[in-house]
Design a protein around this motif. Structure first.
Motif, short mmCIF file in Angstrom:
data_model
loop_
_atom_site.label_atom_id
_atom_site.label_comp_id
_atom_site.label_asym_id
_atom_site.label_seq_id
_atom_site.Cartn_x
_atom_site.Cartn_y
_atom_site.Cartn_z
N ASP A 266 -7.39 -2.85 1.20
CA ASP A 266 -6.80 -2.90 2.39
C ASP A 266 -7.66 -3.18 3.44
O ASP A 266 -8.27 -2.97 3.63
N TYR A 267 -7.52 -5.27 4.18
CA TYR A 267 -8.46 -5.85 4.85
C TYR A 267 -8.14 -6.16 5.72
O TYR A 267 -8.92 -7.47 6.46
N GLY A 268 -7.28 -5.04 6.68
CA GLY A 268 -7.05 -5.92 7.61
C GLY A 268 -5.68 -6.47 7.66
O GLY A 268 -5.25 -7.69 8.96
N GLN A 269 -4.85 -7.15 7.00
CA GLN A 269 -3.71 -8.02 6.65
C GLN A 269 -2.87 -7.77 7.92
O GLN A 269 -2.92 -6.69 8.44
N ARG A 270 -2.79 -8.90 8.27
CA ARG A 270 -1.02 -8.62 9.28
C ARG A 270 -0.45 -7.81 9.20
O ARG A 270 0.33 -7.59 9.41
N HIS A 271 0.41 -7.80 7.19
CA HIS A 271 1.28 -7.35 7.13
C HIS A 271 1.51 -6.51 5.96
O HIS A 271 0.49 -6.90 4.95
N HIS A 272 1.84 -5.32 6.27
CA HIS A 272 1.20 -4.22 5.26
C HIS A 272 2.60 -4.37 4.59
O HIS A 272 2.35 -3.31 3.13
N ILE A 273 3.34 -4.78 4.26
CA ILE A 273 4.24 -5.06 2.73
C ILE A 273 3.40 -5.13 1.82
O ILE A 273 3.78 -4.58 0.50
N GLU A 274 2.81 -6.33 1.80
CA GLU A 274 1.69 -6.38 0.93
C GLU A 274 0.96 -5.16 -0.03
O GLU A 274 0.88 -5.15 -1.16
N LEU A 275 0.86 -3.96 0.61
CA LEU A 275 0.32 -3.04 0.54
C LEU A 275 0.93 -2.08 -0.48
O LEU A 275 1.04 -1.46 -1.23
N GLU A 276 2.47 -2.35 0.58
CA GLU A 276 3.35 -1.54 -0.99
C GLU A 276 3.89 -2.11 -1.61
O GLU A 276 4.12 -1.02 -2.74
N MET A 277 3.97 -3.59 -1.48
CA MET A 277 4.32 -4.14 -2.69
C MET A 277 2.75 -3.51 -3.95
O MET A 277 3.55 -3.49 -4.86
N ALA A 278 2.30 -3.68 -3.37
CA ALA A 278 1.40 -3.16 -4.51
C ALA A 278 1.15 -2.04 -5.00
O ALA A 278 0.95 -1.69 -6.32
N SER A 279 1.43 -0.57 -4.52
CA SER A 279 1.56 0.24 -4.92
C SER A 279 2.54 0.39 -5.31
O SER A 279 2.54 1.46 -6.98
N ARG A 280 4.07 -0.13 -5.32
CA ARG A 280 4.82 0.03 -5.92
C ARG A 280 4.58 -0.57 -7.25
O ARG A 280 5.43 -0.06 -8.43
N GLN A 281 4.25 -1.65 -7.21
CA GLN A 281 4.20 -2.94 -8.37
C GLN A 281 2.85 -2.16 -9.36
O GLN A 281 3.44 -2.24 -11.04
N ALA A 282 2.01 -1.64 -9.18
CA ALA A 282 1.05 -0.64 -9.42
C ALA A 282 2.00 0.76 -10.75
O ALA A 282 1.73 0.98 -11.49
N ALA B 107 -10.20 0.97 1.70
CA ALA B 107 -10.19 0.51 2.88
C ALA B 107 -11.62 -0.89 3.43
O ALA B 107 -12.28 -0.27 3.68
N VAL B 108 -10.96 -2.03 3.88
CA VAL B 108 -12.71 -2.53 4.91
C VAL B 108 -12.14 -3.82 5.21
O VAL B 108 -10.77 -4.50 5.07
N ASN B 109 -12.08 -3.88 7.00
CA ASN B 109 -11.59 -4.18 7.76
C ASN B 109 -12.15 -5.20 7.89
O ASN B 109 -12.78 -5.49 9.01
#
Lengths: 231, 231
Positions: free
Chosen positions: A35-51, A63-65
């Motif tokens: 979680d590098y401070g992307q503008r859109h958190h949808i990436e993280l949700e998709m990663a979680s569901r895909q995992a 998290a790394v800002n």
């Protein structure tokens, strides 16, 4: 034989396919999402569901800002280009390049891998299809492996081999979608767009969407994502 | 000519000296401190005060939770050894080794440097005096530089040189303290101990304290830190 592998999982179609390759190759996948401070958190949700869908042993979101170090359209307030032709997309290093991103991601994966007692890491980088990112090329990956062997206790003690696996590096987008499809990847739970619409649909206009659409078309596959104003 | 340099500043004596070397070499220092979930926050306080004292252009503290990837006495609940002889300290890779730490730190420094438009990075690693860390050796640093040139836009476009400066790498601890002393480093605002006492004093017993004490003694200098139960 150690069969653990750390897999960098971004939430995109490429990393979901790389994860499926790790499983095909007989590894137990440990998914790492940054979680590098992307503008859109949808990436993280998709990663979680895909995992979850692919049954990983563990999914770690770290998290790394990278916004603090700035200078990219993915973390800064720089506009993401839209509606470009494939020829325009292929011209040089894109503004969506994040300084040293893959090096930072692979370093964190290396640290986790070493803690797990393995040297196997999967990353879904791809040097074809006009990506233009310096840190997606085979010569970069080889240099990272060489560095990693000198950097770590596992490398120096030579108990396990350090290998950065890049199963997609020389595939076209169409070949990646075909491979993912064969391996049963559910592309409905991936994203591939920089600027999702308020509805959550993919924009269909940014470089990432255009390359994805072209890839699915060439693969002769149906893209399950909703684009633009469709339902 | 670009004269910016990113300096990794830990709060310890070595990185404070590396910072002074960057200034000696004519660079404007940008200090980067990684808050990686160390057991003791005194390091971060010292880094902040040292950055201010040396007049850096900017001090960036970036959080990366390396506790999540674990496996070190510095981030985990593993005991830090105390009261060892110099011979014992020199035996192999210490439990205070953090998997891939310098690689993670240098990667973040590389990302920031690239955003600043420079390829100059300073790190106070030292391969002598029994450090035992694989990621403090010259061959590792060279491999990192090679990788960094292939990883980045600045490296690929060859507009600025990428150089990891390691001014302390072949110095003894005594030589480091002498050098820092010559360059005006205030060692009272550095720490060099893994397990500070409740009073905030240095323990005087862990490997880091023992090497620091030996170094100051051999340099013929006074160590301004308070140790043990002294005031």
């Amino acid at each position: 034989m150690n069969r653990k592998a750390v897999v960098l999982l971004s939430g995109g179609a490429d990393s979901a396919t790389a994860m499926a390759c790790a499983k095909r190759d007989g590894y137990e996948p440990y998914a790492l999402t940054i979680d590098y401070g992307q503008r859109h958190h949808i990436e993280l949700e998709m990663a979680s569901r895909q995992a979850k869908r692919q049954g990983v042993v563990k999914h770690l979101a770290l998290a790394v800002n990278l916004r603090a170090i700035g200078d990219s359209a993915l973390t800064d307030d720089i506009s993401v280009p839209a509606g470009r032709s494939i020829e325009e997309i292929s011209g040089g290093i894109p503004v969506t390049y994040v300084p040293a991103r893959n090096t930072i991601f692979l370093s964190l994966a290396l640290g986790w891998a070493e803690s797990l007692g393995t040297g196997d890491i999967y990353i879904g980088v791809n040097s074809l299809d006009y990506s233009g990112y310096p840190d997606c090329r085979p010569e970069y990956i080889t240099a990272f492996e060489n560095m990693a062997r000198l950097a770590t206790k596992i490398g120096v003690q030579n108990k396990v081999a350090i290998a950065i696996h890049t199963p997609l590096i020389s595939l076209t987008k169409a070949e990646i979608f075909k491979l993912g499809n064969q391996l049963g990847v559910d592309f409905a739970i991936t994203h591939s767009f920089y600027d999702p619409l308020p509805s959550g649909n993919a924009c269909g206009k940014c470089d990432s969407c255009l390359l994805r659409l072209k890839g699915f078309k060439e693969a002769g596959l149906h893209d399950p994502l909703a684009y633009g104003n469709s339902q």
